[in-house]
Design a protein around this motif. Structure first.
Motif, PDB file in Angstrom:
ATOM      1  N   VAL A   1       0.871  -1.176   0.000  1.00  0.00           N
ATOM      2  CA  VAL A   1       0.000   0.000   0.000  1.00  0.00           C
ATOM      3  C   VAL A   1       0.909   1.227   0.000  1.00  0.00           C
ATOM      4  CG1 VAL A   1      -1.972   1.122   1.072  1.00  0.00           C
ATOM      5  CG2 VAL A   1      -1.614  -1.338   1.410  1.00  0.00           C
ATOM      6  N   GLU A   2       1.048   1.852  -1.159  1.00  0.00           N
ATOM      7  CA  GLU A   2       1.980   2.969  -1.345  1.00  0.00           C
ATOM      8  C   GLU A   2       1.401   3.903  -2.401  1.00  0.00           C
ATOM      9  OE1 GLU A   2       4.310   5.718  -1.518  1.00  0.00           O
ATOM     10  OE2 GLU A   2       5.211   4.190  -0.208  1.00  0.00           O
TER      11      GLU A   2
ATOM     12  N   ALA B   1      -6.196   3.595   0.782  1.00  0.00           N
ATOM     13  CA  ALA B   1      -6.711   2.773   1.874  1.00  0.00           C
ATOM     14  C   ALA B   1      -7.906   1.950   1.407  1.00  0.00           C
ATOM     15  CB  ALA B   1      -7.110   3.668   3.049  1.00  0.00           C
ATOM     16  N   ARG B   2      -8.758   2.554   0.598  1.00  0.00           N
ATOM     17  CA  ARG B   2      -9.945   1.836   0.116  1.00  0.00           C
ATOM     18  C   ARG B   2      -9.545   0.635  -0.730  1.00  0.00           C
ATOM     19  NH1 ARG B   2     -14.945   4.523  -3.388  1.00  0.00           N
ATOM     20  NH2 ARG B   2     -16.190   2.602  -3.574  1.00  0.00           N
ATOM     21  N   GLU B   3      -8.590   0.823  -1.629  1.00  0.00           N
ATOM     22  CA  GLU B   3      -8.122  -0.295  -2.449  1.00  0.00           C
ATOM     23  C   GLU B   3      -7.475  -1.370  -1.590  1.00  0.00           C
ATOM     24  OE1 GLU B   3      -6.620   1.233  -6.724  1.00  0.00           O
ATOM     25  OE2 GLU B   3      -5.637   2.216  -5.023  1.00  0.00           O
ATOM     26  N   ALA B   4      -6.734  -0.954  -0.574  1.00  0.00           N
ATOM     27  CA  ALA B   4      -6.058  -1.912   0.294  1.00  0.00           C
ATOM     28  C   ALA B   4      -7.066  -2.808   1.001  1.00  0.00           C
ATOM     29  CB  ALA B   4      -5.201  -1.170   1.318  1.00  0.00           C
ATOM     30  N   GLU B   5      -8.109  -2.214   1.556  1.00  0.00           N
ATOM     31  CA  GLU B   5      -9.085  -3.006   2.309  1.00  0.00           C
ATOM     32  C   GLU B   5      -9.886  -3.925   1.403  1.00  0.00           C
ATOM     33  OE1 GLU B   5      -9.751   0.123   6.012  1.00  0.00           O
ATOM     34  OE2 GLU B   5     -11.098   0.180   4.286  1.00  0.00           O
ATOM     35  N   SER B   6     -10.292  -3.453   0.225  1.00  0.00           N
ATOM     36  CA  SER B   6     -11.061  -4.310  -0.680  1.00  0.00           C
ATOM     37  C   SER B   6     -10.200  -5.438  -1.228  1.00  0.00           C
ATOM     38  CB  SER B   6     -11.651  -3.482  -1.826  1.00  0.00           C
ATOM     39  OG  SER B   6     -10.623  -2.904  -2.620  1.00  0.00           O
ATOM     40  N   THR B   7      -8.938  -5.145  -1.562  1.00  0.00           N
ATOM     41  CA  THR B   7      -8.046  -6.182  -2.081  1.00  0.00           C
ATOM     42  C   THR B   7      -7.738  -7.217  -1.016  1.00  0.00           C
ATOM     43  OG1 THR B   7      -7.022  -4.594  -3.596  1.00  0.00           O
ATOM     44  CG2 THR B   7      -5.814  -6.621  -3.178  1.00  0.00           C
ATOM     45  N   HIS B   8      -7.527  -6.764   0.212  1.00  0.00           N
ATOM     46  CA  HIS B   8      -7.240  -7.691   1.307  1.00  0.00           C
ATOM     47  C   HIS B   8      -8.411  -8.634   1.559  1.00  0.00           C
ATOM     48  CE1 HIS B   8      -7.362  -8.636   5.725  1.00  0.00           C
ATOM     49  NE2 HIS B   8      -6.205  -9.142   5.387  1.00  0.00           N
ATOM     50  N   MET B   9      -9.631  -8.156   1.360  1.00  0.00           N
ATOM     51  CA  MET B   9     -10.811  -8.997   1.558  1.00  0.00           C
ATOM     52  C   MET B   9     -10.966 -10.022   0.449  1.00  0.00           C
ATOM     53  SD  MET B   9     -13.624  -6.220   2.912  1.00  0.00           S
ATOM     54  CE  MET B   9     -14.945  -7.432   2.801  1.00  0.00           C
TER      55      MET B   9
ATOM     56  N   GLY C   1       1.074   7.658   4.898  1.00  0.00           N
ATOM     57  CA  GLY C   1       0.551   8.880   4.295  1.00  0.00           C
ATOM     58  C   GLY C   1      -0.239   8.611   3.041  1.00  0.00           C
ATOM     59  N   LEU C   2      -1.438   8.063   3.188  1.00  0.00           N
ATOM     60  CA  LEU C   2      -2.281   7.717   2.047  1.00  0.00           C
ATOM     61  C   LEU C   2      -3.227   8.869   1.708  1.00  0.00           C
ATOM     62  CD1 LEU C   2      -3.080   4.034   3.057  1.00  0.00           C
ATOM     63  CD2 LEU C   2      -1.301   4.852   1.505  1.00  0.00           C
ATOM     64  N   PRO C   3      -3.675   8.963   0.461  1.00  0.00           N
ATOM     65  CA  PRO C   3      -4.462  10.130   0.045  1.00  0.00           C
ATOM     66  C   PRO C   3      -5.883  10.164   0.586  1.00  0.00           C
ATOM     67  CG  PRO C   3      -4.236   8.579  -1.769  1.00  0.00           C
ATOM     68  CD  PRO C   3      -3.339   8.080  -0.675  1.00  0.00           C
ATOM     69  N   ASP C   4      -6.474   9.002   0.878  1.00  0.00           N
ATOM     70  CA  ASP C   4      -7.877   9.009   1.300  1.00  0.00           C
ATOM     71  C   ASP C   4      -8.056   8.858   2.809  1.00  0.00           C
ATOM     72  OD1 ASP C   4      -6.831   6.463   0.975  1.00  0.00           O
ATOM     73  OD2 ASP C   4      -8.718   5.557   0.335  1.00  0.00           O
ATOM     74  N   ARG C   5      -7.187   8.074   3.464  1.00  0.00           N
ATOM     75  CA  ARG C   5      -7.246   7.927   4.919  1.00  0.00           C
ATOM     76  C   ARG C   5      -5.842   7.639   5.425  1.00  0.00           C
ATOM     77  NH1 ARG C   5     -10.955   3.859   4.404  1.00  0.00           N
ATOM     78  NH2 ARG C   5     -10.004   2.650   6.075  1.00  0.00           N
ATOM     79  N   ASP C   6      -5.657   7.803   6.704  1.00  0.00           N
ATOM     80  CA  ASP C   6      -4.349   7.507   7.272  1.00  0.00           C
ATOM     81  C   ASP C   6      -4.111   5.999   7.259  1.00  0.00           C
ATOM     82  OD1 ASP C   6      -2.082   8.904   8.968  1.00  0.00           O
ATOM     83  OD2 ASP C   6      -2.544   7.003   9.962  1.00  0.00           O
TER      84      ASP C   6
END
Length: 222
Positions: free
Chosen positions: A6-7, A33-41, A53-58
């Motif tokens: 996640v970068e 962050a949104r992509e990270a959570e959906s991909t992890h699921m 330091g992500l653009p949508d959430r910490d």
């Protein structure tokens, strides 16, 4: 080894993907962050490399979300935040390691290998059923000896059916196992998971009986 990165910096991300590949590490790169959570699921990984330091959430929000869903997944924070307070907070919140940018790719690869070895050293009960071998804790799966990428919930669904030892399991029981009692679940979520499992493992992987529910298509081996 398969790692979720996640970068949000595309140049840094591309460099990490290319560099870790040389050390035998496959990397799936996402930038938010949104992509990270959906991909992890949806997919299984052996480790997570997380920028803060992500653009949508910490990134700490992602760490907390991952820890809720998969407490055993090794997480390495990779951040420009170099103050000791940031490092301590990351480790206290559940990260297994913390590296500061700029960094050496060789060290990053070595730390990831060490984290995954440590995780694999924990006791893991493997499930063997027909041509399927499944390790529920790590999320790893093989069909006829070839690795298969399953999402976390696909792994949990198969593990629950295997635990039933040939008995039929109702849709309500499966939904409770996958989502708990308090989570909103769409009416076709279970059918989507089962469809995806059959697509990856074959139509015989899960049997269906009207009024009874579902069961694993292969009997588990002792």
């Amino acid at each position: 080894m398969r790692v979720l990165l996640v970068e949000d910096d595309e140049l840094i991300g591309a460099g990490i993907v290319s560099g870790l590949r040389k050390h035998g590490i496959a990397v799936h790169h996402v930038a938010t962050a949104r992509e990270a959570e959906s991909t992890h699921m949806e997919e299984s990984f052996q480790a997570l490399v997380l920028d803060l330091g992500l653009p949508d959430r910490d990134g700490m929000d992602v760490l907390n979300s991952v820890r809720t869903m998969e407490p055993q997944l090794p997480v390495l924070i990779l951040s420009a935040r170099d103050a000791i307070e940031h490092k301590l907070k990351g480790l206290r919140e559940g990260a297994d390691d913390y590296m500061v940018k700029p960094f050496d790719l060789r060290e990053l690869a070595a730390r990831l290998h060490a984290l995954v070895r440590r995780t694999q050293g924990r006791a893991t009960q493997a499930i063997a059923a027909g041509p399927l071998r499944l390790e529920p804790e790590s999320g790893l799966a093989w069909l006829d000896g070839d690795p298969v990428a399953l999402s976390r919930r696909e792994v949990d669904l198969l593990a629950h059916l295997a635990d039933a030892d040939g008995r039929w399991v109702s849709p309500d029981a499966l939904n409770e196992r996958l989502y708990g009692l308090g989570e909103e679940v769409s009416s076709n979520a279970l059918n989507v998971h089962i469809h995806n499992i059959r697509r990856k493992l074959g139509a015989d992987a899960i049997e269906t009986a009207r009024g009874l529910g579902y069961r694993l298509g292969w009997r588990t081996k002792a």
